[in-house]
Design a protein around this motif. Structure first.
Motif, PDB file in Angstrom:
ATOM      1  N   TRP A   1      43.835  23.658  51.022  1.00 57.71           N
ATOM      2  CA  TRP A   1      42.465  23.366  51.468  1.00 57.71           C
ATOM      3  C   TRP A   1      42.211  23.979  52.842  1.00 57.71           C
ATOM      4  CZ3 TRP A   1      43.374  17.471  50.402  1.00 57.71           C
ATOM      5  CH2 TRP A   1      43.451  17.258  49.024  1.00 57.71           C
TER       6      TRP A   1
ATOM      7  N   GLY B   1      37.843  18.093  43.999  1.00 61.20           N
ATOM      8  CA  GLY B   1      36.941  18.226  45.139  1.00 61.20           C
ATOM      9  C   GLY B   1      37.619  18.276  46.485  1.00 61.20           C
TER      10      GLY B   1
ATOM     11  N   ARG C   1      35.750  18.209  50.175  1.00 56.25           N
ATOM     12  CA  ARG C   1      35.942  17.117  51.134  1.00 56.25           C
ATOM     13  C   ARG C   1      36.475  17.634  52.464  1.00 56.25           C
ATOM     14  NH1 ARG C   1      39.127  11.828  49.251  1.00 56.25           N
ATOM     15  NH2 ARG C   1      40.654  13.383  48.641  1.00 56.25           N
ATOM     16  N   HIS C   2      37.427  18.565  52.417  1.00 59.14           N
ATOM     17  CA  HIS C   2      37.987  19.091  53.660  1.00 59.14           C
ATOM     18  C   HIS C   2      36.944  19.894  54.427  1.00 59.14           C
ATOM     19  CE1 HIS C   2      41.250  20.209  56.336  1.00 59.14           C
ATOM     20  NE2 HIS C   2      40.821  21.464  56.282  1.00 59.14           N
TER      21      HIS C   2
ATOM     22  N   ALA D   1      34.490  17.593  56.114  1.00 60.60           N
ATOM     23  CA  ALA D   1      35.080  16.822  57.214  1.00 60.60           C
ATOM     24  C   ALA D   1      35.359  17.678  58.444  1.00 60.60           C
ATOM     25  CB  ALA D   1      36.379  16.168  56.742  1.00 60.60           C
TER      26      ALA D   1
ATOM     27  N   ALA E   1      36.393  11.609  41.556  1.00 63.12           N
ATOM     28  CA  ALA E   1      36.097  12.237  42.842  1.00 63.12           C
ATOM     29  C   ALA E   1      34.719  11.822  43.351  1.00 63.12           C
ATOM     30  CB  ALA E   1      36.182  13.755  42.705  1.00 63.12           C
ATOM     31  N   ARG E   2      33.744  11.781  42.471  1.00 64.05           N
ATOM     32  CA  ARG E   2      32.399  11.366  42.890  1.00 64.05           C
ATOM     33  C   ARG E   2      32.404   9.935  43.433  1.00 64.05           C
ATOM     34  NH1 ARG E   2      30.849  13.884  37.694  1.00 64.05           N
ATOM     35  NH2 ARG E   2      29.956  15.954  38.136  1.00 64.05           N
TER      36      ARG E   2
ATOM     37  N   THR F   1      34.511   8.646  45.280  1.00 62.07           N
ATOM     38  CA  THR F   1      34.955   8.662  46.672  1.00 62.07           C
ATOM     39  C   THR F   1      33.912   9.274  47.601  1.00 62.07           C
ATOM     40  OG1 THR F   1      36.023  10.836  46.612  1.00 62.07           O
ATOM     41  CG2 THR F   1      37.315   8.949  45.825  1.00 62.07           C
TER      42      THR F   1
ATOM     43  N   ILE G   1      32.581  12.483  47.153  1.00 63.52           N
ATOM     44  CA  ILE G   1      32.594  13.941  47.148  1.00 63.52           C
ATOM     45  C   ILE G   1      31.452  14.450  46.276  1.00 63.52           C
ATOM     46  CG2 ILE G   1      33.937  16.004  46.597  1.00 63.52           C
ATOM     47  CD1 ILE G   1      36.474  14.294  46.962  1.00 63.52           C
TER      48      ILE G   1
END
Length: 316
Positions: A107, A134, A138-139, A142, A160-161, A163, A165
């Motif tokens: 990532w 994802g 996400r990375h 962030a 993933a959604r 969380t 993302i």
């Protein structure tokens, strides 16, 4: 990266009968339309299907003549838990523990490379196509100012959604055509039986002047021993490129291409690939003691990891 021989070559056999979840047997190259020769028969670890591996006599693109399209079977929950066709990956653990997985190296590397291609700024839209869990999205969200979203249709996407993302569905992706400054596809194009259609779709997704960056295994060092290449995992990998035929296909889709070269971020991606292939799933303190700067360049020269071009959609 280890060069383990997972499949052995076999003599030429008659084309197998078409089975449910497969496509009509292909002898013509799906990239350039040229004739092809069979280079071996490889077995799928999950489906136990036998696949004919062929190589184009014109552009040297290698492909499965009879790939499995039963995606529900091969990209199921077990696959994302590391119990399927690629046991070296566990997307669920990576999603739940992003700080400790070695995937974080990939990532970080992808984000660093993208920064060199399209500098981050508010409003710069980035799509990670085939984003899996994802992690890149996400990375990027962030650590940068990119407006980054993903697209995937696999089992893991709903997890993933949950969380937070942002991952687009098919309808949302279609509605977003022509809106992205950059599209990435990290270890995606080898999964696609019709890469020309994929490249045309990515072309439509980009704005004029937009950039397409991808990674995939380089078949060139293995051209005469494809069945011994560990990347040939035929339940899930069906298309095998070298830098020249990838550039040819991208230009046919309307792109211009430029050499990527070994740049900031490449070392981190190679670090992930090495650690994955020696069965390291969690980041360890001693990983930082290894000579990644030297190892990255040596492995890149040997395997051509970053010999592939990146592509731009022309303006006007």
């Amino acid at each position: 990266m280890p060069e383990t021989s997972q499949m052995s070559a076999a003599p030429q056999m008659p084309p197998p009968a078409e089975t449910p979840g497969s496509i009509a047997y292909r002898e013509r190259c799906p990239l350039c339309g040229g004739s092809s020769t069979i280079v071996g028969v490889v077995g799928g670890p999950v489906t136990h299907n036998q696949y004919d591996l062929r190589r184009c006599t014109n552009c040297h693109f290698a492909f499965l003549a009879n790939p499995c399209l039963d995606y529900a079977r091969i990209y199921d929950e077990a696959y994302y838990q590391g119990k399927g066709a690629d046991p070296l990956l566990n997307y669920v653990d990576e999603l739940n523990h992003p700080e400790t997985t070695v995937r974080r190296n990939e990532w970080e590397g992808v984000v660093r490379i993208v920064k060199t291609l399209v500098p981050p700024a508010p409003g710069v839209r980035w799509l990670d196509f085939g984003c899996g869990n994802g992690g890149v999205v996400r990375h990027a969200l962030a650590t940068t100012s990119y407006d980054c979203v993903g697209f995937d249709i696999g089992w893991i996407t709903d997890k993933a959604r949950e969380t937070g993302i942002p991952i687009l569905n098919d309808a949302e992706l279609s509605a977003a055509e022509g809106t992205f400054d950059i599209v990435s596809a990290i270890e995606v194009i080898e999964h696609i039986p019709d890469p020309n259609a994929l490249f045309r779709q990515i072309y439509r997704l980009l704005k004029p002047g937009g950039t397409f960056f991808f990674t995939t295994g380089n078949a060139r060092p293995y051209r005469d021993r494809l069945t011994q290449w560990e990347y040939v995992n035929p339940d899930i990998h069906v298309s095998f490129f070298d830098p020249d035929n990838a550039a040819m296909a991208l230009k046919a889709a309307g792109f211009t291409t430029e050499p990527l070269g070994y740049r900031n971020g490449c070392r981190e991606i190679i670090r992930f690939k090495v650690l994955k292939n020696v069965h390291q799933s969690d980041r360890k303190w001693w990983h930082n003691l290894l000579p990644w700067t030297v190892a990255g360049r040596v492995l890149n020269k040997r395997l051509g990891v970053f010999e592939f071009p990146f592509a731009r959609k022309p303006i006007g």
